[in-house]
Design an enzyme around this catalytic site. Structure first.
Site, short mmCIF file in Angstrom:
data_model
loop_
_atom_site.label_atom_id
_atom_site.label_comp_id
_atom_site.label_asym_id
_atom_site.label_seq_id
_atom_site.Cartn_x
_atom_site.Cartn_y
_atom_site.Cartn_z
N LYS A 103 5.70 -4.54 -7.85
CA LYS A 103 6.30 -5.82 -7.51
C LYS A 103 6.00 -6.23 -6.07
CE LYS A 103 10.48 -8.43 -8.39
NZ LYS A 103 9.66 -9.60 -8.63
N GLY A 137 8.03 -0.04 -1.24
CA GLY A 137 6.85 0.79 -1.51
C GLY A 137 5.58 -0.02 -1.67
N CYS A 138 5.71 -1.15 -2.36
CA CYS A 138 4.54 -2.00 -2.61
C CYS A 138 4.05 -2.65 -1.32
CB CYS A 138 4.87 -3.06 -3.66
SG CYS A 138 5.29 -2.32 -5.27
N THR A 139 4.97 -3.02 -0.45
CA THR A 139 4.59 -3.60 0.83
C THR A 139 3.87 -2.56 1.69
OG1 THR A 139 6.42 -5.17 0.76
CG2 THR A 139 5.49 -4.69 2.93
N ALA A 144 0.37 -2.05 0.21
CA ALA A 144 -0.50 -3.21 0.46
C ALA A 144 -0.91 -3.26 1.93
CB ALA A 144 0.20 -4.49 0.05
#
Length: 159
Positions: free
Chosen positions: A41, A46-48, A51
């Site tokens: 998401k 974690g995704c930030t 990325a």
């Protein structure tokens, strides 16, 4: 639920809409290695972190001839906000019906606090210049993942 694509197999073809509104096909990168990473998401911790790590290593990865593509079930609009907020410098691809995540085996049953749901298993595929899977990380731990990917790309292009 599809299985993970095995090393040595042809990577499944796809066409997805990127954060800039353009259609992106895996075949667009023929002749270049591709780092295709699936994340759950936009704009979550974690995704930030993942990325931003790829953002910060993009120049090193591209110097080796490889391209980075992020895929999640989020909308193009969500990707635009995420990209702009964190100055992401590679395409984020929208897979809202998770069809591509399913083809790659990244759409899986998850179990959180005893509650089972379907969602993206954080994972990364390194696809070689011939469109074959060179390496798969099935359950990515964000810390240090960018280093692992960079080393795998280096090893692949110098082999």
């Amino acid at each position: 639920m599809a299985e993970w694509i095995e090393v040595g197999k042809k990577a499944p073809a796809f066409t997805l809409t990127a954060d800039d509104g353009k259609k992106v096909k895996l075949s667009d990168f023929g002749g270049s290695p591709v780092v295709l990473y699936f994340y759950p998401k936009d704009d979550t911790p974690g995704c930030t972190k993942e990325a931003c790590a790829f953002r910060d290593r993009k120049a090193e990865i591209e110097k080796l001839g490889a391209r980075v593509l992020g895929v999640s079930p989020d909308t193009v609009e969500s990707h635009v906000k995420f990209r702009d907020k964190f100055e992401l410098n590679f395409p984020l691809l929208a897979d809202p019906d998770h069809a591509i995540a399913e083809k790659y085996g990244a759409w899986r049953e998850k179990n959180m606090y005893g509650k089972k749901t379907m969602g993206i298993q954080r994972s990364t595929y390194l696809i070689d210049a011939n469109g074959k899977v060179a390496k798969v990380w099935q359950r990515v731990q964000v810390d240090g993942h960018d280093d692992q990917v960079l080393e795998a790309v280096k090893a692949m292009v110098t082999a």
